[in-house]
Design a protein around this motif. Sequence first.
Motif, short mmCIF file in Angstrom:
data_model
loop_
_atom_site.label_atom_id
_atom_site.label_comp_id
_atom_site.label_asym_id
_atom_site.label_seq_id
_atom_site.Cartn_x
_atom_site.Cartn_y
_atom_site.Cartn_z
N ALA A 105 0.84 -1.19 0.00
CA ALA A 105 0.00 0.00 0.00
C ALA A 105 0.88 1.24 0.00
N LEU A 106 1.90 1.21 0.84
CA LEU A 106 2.74 2.40 1.00
C LEU A 106 4.13 1.93 1.40
N GLU A 107 5.12 2.66 0.92
CA GLU A 107 6.48 2.20 1.14
C GLU A 107 7.44 3.38 1.10
N VAL A 108 8.48 3.35 1.92
CA VAL A 108 9.58 4.29 1.73
C VAL A 108 10.85 3.49 1.52
N ARG A 109 11.70 4.00 0.65
CA ARG A 109 12.99 3.35 0.39
C ARG A 109 14.11 4.34 0.63
N SER A 118 7.42 11.36 13.49
CA SER A 118 6.47 12.27 12.84
C SER A 118 6.99 12.72 11.48
N THR A 119 8.29 12.91 11.40
CA THR A 119 8.88 13.32 10.11
C THR A 119 8.66 12.23 9.07
N LEU A 120 8.89 10.98 9.44
CA LEU A 120 8.65 9.87 8.53
C LEU A 120 7.16 9.80 8.15
N ALA A 121 6.30 9.99 9.15
CA ALA A 121 4.86 9.94 8.89
C ALA A 121 4.45 11.04 7.90
N ARG A 122 5.00 12.23 8.10
CA ARG A 122 4.63 13.36 7.24
C ARG A 122 5.18 13.19 5.83
N ALA A 123 6.34 12.55 5.73
CA ALA A 123 6.88 12.26 4.40
C ALA A 123 5.97 11.25 3.68
N LEU A 124 5.44 10.30 4.43
CA LEU A 124 4.57 9.28 3.82
C LEU A 124 3.31 9.88 3.22
N VAL A 125 2.78 10.93 3.85
CA VAL A 125 1.58 11.56 3.31
C VAL A 125 1.90 12.73 2.39
N GLY A 126 3.17 12.97 2.15
CA GLY A 126 3.54 14.01 1.19
C GLY A 126 3.53 15.41 1.78
N LEU A 127 3.61 15.51 3.12
CA LEU A 127 3.63 16.83 3.75
C LEU A 127 5.05 17.33 4.02
N LYS A 174 8.94 17.04 2.23
CA LYS A 174 9.63 16.57 1.04
C LYS A 174 10.93 15.87 1.44
N PRO A 175 11.08 14.61 1.04
CA PRO A 175 12.32 13.91 1.39
C PRO A 175 13.52 14.60 0.77
N THR A 176 14.65 14.59 1.49
CA THR A 176 15.89 15.08 0.91
C THR A 176 16.65 13.93 0.24
N GLY A 177 16.16 12.71 0.44
CA GLY A 177 16.74 11.55 -0.24
C GLY A 177 15.77 10.39 -0.20
N GLY A 178 15.96 9.44 -1.12
CA GLY A 178 15.10 8.27 -1.15
C GLY A 178 13.74 8.57 -1.74
N GLU A 179 12.82 7.65 -1.59
CA GLU A 179 11.52 7.86 -2.23
C GLU A 179 10.37 7.25 -1.43
N VAL A 180 9.17 7.79 -1.73
CA VAL A 180 7.92 7.28 -1.18
C VAL A 180 7.17 6.65 -2.34
N ARG A 181 6.62 5.47 -2.13
CA ARG A 181 5.84 4.81 -3.18
C ARG A 181 4.45 4.48 -2.67
N TYR A 182 3.45 4.80 -3.49
CA TYR A 182 2.08 4.39 -3.20
C TYR A 182 1.69 3.33 -4.22
N LEU A 201 6.08 8.63 -5.57
CA LEU A 201 5.36 9.89 -5.37
C LEU A 201 6.14 11.03 -6.02
N GLY A 202 5.46 11.78 -6.88
CA GLY A 202 6.09 12.93 -7.54
C GLY A 202 6.00 14.15 -6.65
N HIS A 203 6.59 15.24 -7.13
CA HIS A 203 6.65 16.45 -6.30
C HIS A 203 5.68 17.54 -6.75
N SER A 204 4.97 17.32 -7.87
CA SER A 204 4.05 18.38 -8.33
C SER A 204 2.88 18.50 -7.35
N ASN A 205 2.29 19.69 -7.32
CA ASN A 205 1.14 19.90 -6.42
C ASN A 205 0.02 18.93 -6.73
#
Length: 363
Positions: free
Chosen positions: A19-23, A65-74, A76-84, A89-93
């Motif tokens: 469902a959701l993943e960070v790498r 909380s930082t990890l949680a907020r990165a997961l919902v796109g609130l 912006k990661p400085t490295g790695g990625e979030v996948r839904y 996850l892209g960075h456009s609005n």
Amino acid sequence: MSTTAEPAADARRDAEAPALEVRDLEVTYPPRGGRGPAHAVDGADLRIGQGEIVALIGESGCGKSTLARALVGLVKPTGGEVRYRGDVLGHSNAALKEHRRHVQLVLQDPGGALNPRQTVYDAVAEGPRLHGMTGDLNARVHNALSQAGLRPPEDFIGRYPHEMSGGQQQRVVIAGALALGPSVVVADEPVASLDASVRGEILKLLLDLRDELGLSALVVSHDLGLAWNIADRVAVMYLGRIVEVGTVEEVLLHPQHPYTKALLSVLPDSGHDRSPTLLTGEPPDPTAIPDGCRFHPRCPLFAGLDEDARRTARCTTDDLPVLSADPSLGAQVACHLAGESRDEGAGATKAGDDRDKDSGAAR
Ligand code: ADP
Ligand code: MG
């Protein structure tokens, strides 16, 4: 969508993807107040399967909380990625807005999250309105309130926050998330501000939502004991990195990491006859991550080594590995000494009554 084969392939991949993943996620906050950059999340992999509840546990300041907020796109990661569902996850609005429809954040303090001048109806309708989901808004709001256990919804829609208990307020916040029809909820300390008597009810609600709607969830808490009541799997975080991950049985009944053991030992009903392991040393500071194992300055195992062993231990020289998020690899621990410290059943008496776990079944 140009051929008929593609949507089927998409659906199949969607059904299999987490469902959701960070790498290898990194979130570094810029310097402030004379201190250097804060490596709040410093290399973390984490996966939440479809219909799975994962608990993310660690002391205050470890980056939950930082990890949680990165997961919902609130954030912006400085490295790695979030996948839904497998898609990065892209960075456009537009991408972030779409993401937040599927992945909703529930915060700790419902009193703070709700506008005191807004009725329950307007609070729950806010998300759908923002996303232009106004077709049959009334039914959507009623349905969400009902799913969150506020029944009948008619009794609640006209109320203001001050006319409800803390538990009811948190249900309104959860209804506001559900109104968007998300497939994942990220709940950051969802019961920390509630009376002990209603905590269980809110956790039970998240379990019911998983069972009835197939909802996935990440539940963030500083309280490892909470994981027992709600989670399928547990990830323990220390200073920006996951140090132990596994099923609830593996992590709570057979903890391997000295940090996990210390967290377990201070639980009030841990049933230990040993005295609690109090962690010494400085509280973790993400602006000054220690060399080697980031936990070693506070580690009871390292402290217990004799001088020779300490000199040759990798604890002061080698960083912890980033643990894989793949649950099929089984329980994992990031500790240079854990193999030598196997402590079967260290937490075996913990709350075993609650869910009638068979401690012999783990591992
Ligand atoms: P937790 O939820 O586990 O308590 P947080 O993710 O809130 O941890 O914070 C992790 C670390 O990042 C803390 O040391 C905190 O002080 C720091 N931090 C959080 N937000 C910011 C920010 N906006 N700027 C700088 N540092 C921050
Ligand atoms: Mg927090």
